[in-house]
Design a protein around this motif. Structure first.
Motif, mmCIF file in Angstrom:
data_model
loop_
_atom_site.group_PDB
_atom_site.id
_atom_site.type_symbol
_atom_site.label_atom_id
_atom_site.label_comp_id
_atom_site.label_asym_id
_atom_site.label_seq_id
_atom_site.Cartn_x
_atom_site.Cartn_y
_atom_site.Cartn_z
ATOM 1 N N TYR A 71 0.812 -1.217 0.000
ATOM 2 C CA TYR A 71 0.000 0.000 0.000
ATOM 3 C C TYR A 71 0.849 1.272 0.000
ATOM 4 O O TYR A 71 0.367 2.341 -0.344
ATOM 5 C CB TYR A 71 -0.939 0.007 1.210
ATOM 6 C CG TYR A 71 -1.936 -1.127 1.194
ATOM 7 C CD1 TYR A 71 -2.511 -1.549 -0.008
ATOM 8 C CD2 TYR A 71 -2.320 -1.772 2.355
ATOM 9 C CE1 TYR A 71 -3.431 -2.585 -0.039
ATOM 10 C CE2 TYR A 71 -3.243 -2.810 2.330
ATOM 11 C CZ TYR A 71 -3.787 -3.214 1.129
ATOM 12 O OH TYR A 71 -4.695 -4.233 1.106
ATOM 13 N N ASP A 72 2.089 1.161 0.427
ATOM 14 C CA ASP A 72 2.941 2.343 0.488
ATOM 15 C C ASP A 72 3.697 2.581 -0.809
ATOM 16 O O ASP A 72 4.384 3.596 -0.952
ATOM 17 C CB ASP A 72 3.950 2.194 1.634
ATOM 18 C CG ASP A 72 3.246 2.157 2.982
ATOM 19 O OD1 ASP A 72 2.201 2.814 3.106
ATOM 20 O OD2 ASP A 72 3.723 1.464 3.889
ATOM 21 N N LEU A 73 3.594 1.658 -1.739
ATOM 22 C CA LEU A 73 4.327 1.809 -2.992
ATOM 23 C C LEU A 73 3.600 2.747 -3.943
ATOM 24 O O LEU A 73 2.404 2.594 -4.186
ATOM 25 C CB LEU A 73 4.500 0.444 -3.664
ATOM 26 C CG LEU A 73 5.394 -0.563 -2.943
ATOM 27 C CD1 LEU A 73 5.420 -1.879 -3.703
ATOM 28 C CD2 LEU A 73 6.802 -0.016 -2.796
ATOM 29 N N LEU A 97 -0.403 2.833 -5.829
ATOM 30 C CA LEU A 97 -1.348 3.958 -5.793
ATOM 31 C C LEU A 97 -1.665 4.449 -7.204
ATOM 32 O O LEU A 97 -2.809 4.768 -7.526
ATOM 33 C CB LEU A 97 -0.763 5.101 -4.971
ATOM 34 C CG LEU A 97 -1.113 5.099 -3.491
ATOM 35 C CD1 LEU A 97 -0.383 6.216 -2.780
ATOM 36 C CD2 LEU A 97 -2.621 5.254 -3.312
ATOM 37 N N ILE A 98 -0.637 4.518 -8.024
ATOM 38 C CA ILE A 98 -0.837 4.973 -9.398
ATOM 39 C C ILE A 98 -1.777 4.029 -10.142
ATOM 40 O O ILE A 98 -2.663 4.461 -10.876
ATOM 41 C CB ILE A 98 0.518 5.069 -10.131
ATOM 42 C CG1 ILE A 98 1.353 6.214 -9.550
ATOM 43 C CG2 ILE A 98 0.318 5.268 -11.619
ATOM 44 C CD1 ILE A 98 2.768 6.286 -10.082
ATOM 45 N N ARG A 99 -1.595 2.736 -9.917
ATOM 46 C CA ARG A 99 -2.478 1.764 -10.562
ATOM 47 C C ARG A 99 -3.920 1.932 -10.096
ATOM 48 O O ARG A 99 -4.857 1.894 -10.884
ATOM 49 C CB ARG A 99 -2.014 0.347 -10.269
ATOM 50 C CG ARG A 99 -2.787 -0.711 -11.042
ATOM 51 C CD ARG A 99 -2.481 -2.088 -10.561
ATOM 52 N NE ARG A 99 -2.898 -2.300 -9.197
ATOM 53 C CZ ARG A 99 -4.159 -2.539 -8.814
ATOM 54 N NH1 ARG A 99 -5.112 -2.584 -9.719
ATOM 55 N NH2 ARG A 99 -4.459 -2.720 -7.565
ATOM 56 N N THR A 153 12.584 0.738 -8.365
ATOM 57 C CA THR A 153 11.541 1.197 -9.277
ATOM 58 C C THR A 153 10.909 2.483 -8.788
ATOM 59 O O THR A 153 10.771 3.457 -9.527
ATOM 60 C CB THR A 153 10.445 0.116 -9.408
ATOM 61 O OG1 THR A 153 11.021 -1.076 -9.923
ATOM 62 C CG2 THR A 153 9.351 0.595 -10.336
ATOM 63 N N GLN A 154 10.527 2.485 -7.526
ATOM 64 C CA GLN A 154 9.868 3.656 -6.965
ATOM 65 C C GLN A 154 10.813 4.858 -6.960
ATOM 66 O O GLN A 154 10.406 5.996 -7.149
ATOM 67 C CB GLN A 154 9.363 3.368 -5.551
ATOM 68 C CG GLN A 154 8.721 1.992 -5.400
ATOM 69 C CD GLN A 154 7.519 1.777 -6.291
ATOM 70 O OE1 GLN A 154 6.770 2.705 -6.567
ATOM 71 N NE2 GLN A 154 7.326 0.549 -6.769
ATOM 72 N N GLU A 155 12.089 4.567 -6.737
ATOM 73 C CA GLU A 155 13.078 5.639 -6.733
ATOM 74 C C GLU A 155 13.218 6.255 -8.124
ATOM 75 O O GLU A 155 13.341 7.470 -8.279
ATOM 76 C CB GLU A 155 14.427 5.079 -6.252
ATOM 77 C CG GLU A 155 15.509 6.119 -6.086
ATOM 78 C CD GLU A 155 15.074 7.246 -5.155
ATOM 79 O OE1 GLU A 155 15.372 8.409 -5.470
ATOM 80 O OE2 GLU A 155 14.421 6.971 -4.127
ATOM 81 N N VAL A 156 13.160 5.407 -9.134
ATOM 82 C CA VAL A 156 13.262 5.878 -10.517
ATOM 83 C C VAL A 156 12.088 6.792 -10.865
ATOM 84 O O VAL A 156 12.259 7.878 -11.415
ATOM 85 C CB VAL A 156 13.303 4.679 -11.504
ATOM 86 C CG1 VAL A 156 13.067 5.155 -12.925
ATOM 87 C CG2 VAL A 156 14.629 3.946 -11.382
ATOM 88 N N ILE A 157 10.897 6.361 -10.498
ATOM 89 C CA ILE A 157 9.694 7.127 -10.824
ATOM 90 C C ILE A 157 9.727 8.507 -10.171
ATOM 91 O O ILE A 157 9.382 9.517 -10.782
ATOM 92 C CB ILE A 157 8.427 6.378 -10.347
ATOM 93 C CG1 ILE A 157 8.311 5.028 -11.053
ATOM 94 C CG2 ILE A 157 7.184 7.213 -10.574
ATOM 95 C CD1 ILE A 157 7.206 4.153 -10.508
ATOM 96 N N PHE A 158 10.159 8.545 -8.927
ATOM 97 C CA PHE A 158 10.127 9.782 -8.152
ATOM 98 C C PHE A 158 11.443 10.562 -8.212
ATOM 99 O O PHE A 158 11.617 11.527 -7.459
ATOM 100 C CB PHE A 158 9.808 9.469 -6.688
ATOM 101 C CG PHE A 158 8.354 9.313 -6.417
ATOM 102 C CD1 PHE A 158 7.436 9.263 -7.466
ATOM 103 C CD2 PHE A 158 7.870 9.229 -5.119
ATOM 104 C CE1 PHE A 158 6.079 9.125 -7.226
ATOM 105 C CE2 PHE A 158 6.506 9.093 -4.873
ATOM 106 C CZ PHE A 158 5.627 9.035 -5.919
ATOM 107 N N ALA A 159 12.331 10.157 -9.080
ATOM 108 C CA ALA A 159 13.686 10.712 -9.095
ATOM 109 C C ALA A 159 13.717 12.240 -9.141
ATOM 110 O O ALA A 159 14.550 12.875 -8.509
ATOM 111 C CB ALA A 159 14.467 10.132 -10.271
#
Lengths: 163, 163
Positions: free
Chosen positions: A5-7, A11-13, B114-120
């Motif tokens: 849930y924190d990813l 949330l985007i999905r 992955t999350q780091e890439v998106i929010f970079a």
DNA sequence: TACTAATAATACGCATACTACCTATTAATT
DNA sequence: AATTAATAGGTAGTATGCGTATTATTAGTA
């Protein structure tokens, strides 16, 4: 507890799921049978009549193969006209039919309602902030996607007179 | 000019597209072959061993039919074990196999990247704001989706000992 | 001019997503 | 107990969304 849930990706999905659902509900209630992709394709074709499929795919950031299927279905329903490009016989020139243009004109109010539904619980400031942040990510990671946003290159057959 | 670009739905779709693309790229580079949905299913099963498909679908906000296919593929690859529930023979009890648990343990670093890439391109403040706003919309429109988020109900066969 | 590279579209395959419908089973009601 | 309603899972069908490969055509090069 549940880390998923924190990813951001999760949330985007969820947001995407909700957005598509809202679009389908609002447009169906108004008597239309268009998917978000089909609407995007029609809308972009209205503003860029005469472009080919690859250019259209670039303009709305879709995979070329996907757009091929979308176009086929829109053509089968008589909303789009597809002809072989004269100057480049590999390409297919796309144009809205009269019916396609008519659908596009009348569906817009429902589409606007969709966005209102999604953002219903946000203040004006929050909406602006969210849009701004999403745009920032989308712009920054454009090349990361397999179907990056690309500007039209101005094909020979494309109308430049505007609508 | 092009009105599509200003629609929240379009931006959300782009974000989703980018998110999925980043997930696939990072996990594939690390030697894994999992989709975001498959990862979500495995991850949720690790924390809730013994739940059935409907409960799993509710926990990660997916359509039941979609989850059925996802589970079938994960089972075929030996990452999930599916047995008929003893107390309710309509249901199928789901559990990670040893291999599934192993994959899940080792793939996490790639998922975090992955999350780091998106929010970079966002600052810490911007990330927090974006997450908060997205969560707000997702929570408010939960029922709007055809696959709303639902808490586990505690089926008879579910393990409650935790991992 | 022959060869090669690049490009537009398509064909095929895999994996979501969801609607509608169906069967098996369980729960609730009369 | 018999009937009805609800639920879990499945199939079939439609539509994305994308990877890979193939074909047709164009452009570039030796």
């Amino acid at each position: 507890m549940t880390v998923i849930y924190d990813l951001p990706g999760h949330l985007i999905r969820r947001l995407h799921q909700i957005s598509v659902s809202a679009f389908t509900a609002e447009t169906a209630a108004a008597g239309f049978d268009l998917t978000p992709v089909q609407f995007a394709a029609l809308s972009m074709l209205e503003e860029n009549p005469g472009i080919d499929q690859a250019t259209l795919a670039g303009l709305i950031a879709y995979d070329r193969v996907t757009i091929g299927g979308v176009i086929s279905r829109l053509e089968a329903r008589g909303l789009i006209e597809r002809t072989v490009c004269e100057s480049d016989r590999r390409a297919r020139t796309l144009r809205l039919t009269e019916r396609g243009a008519s659908v596009l004109r009348t569906i817009w109010p429902a589409v606007r309602r969709t966005q209102e539904v999604i953002f219903a619980d946000l203040s004006d400031d929050e909406r602006a902030t969210l849009l701004s942040l999403m745009r920032k990510i989308a712009d920054a990671n454009n090349d990361l996607s397999r179907a990056p946003l690309r500007a039209a290159t101005g094909r020979p057959d494309q109308d430049t007179s505007g609508s």
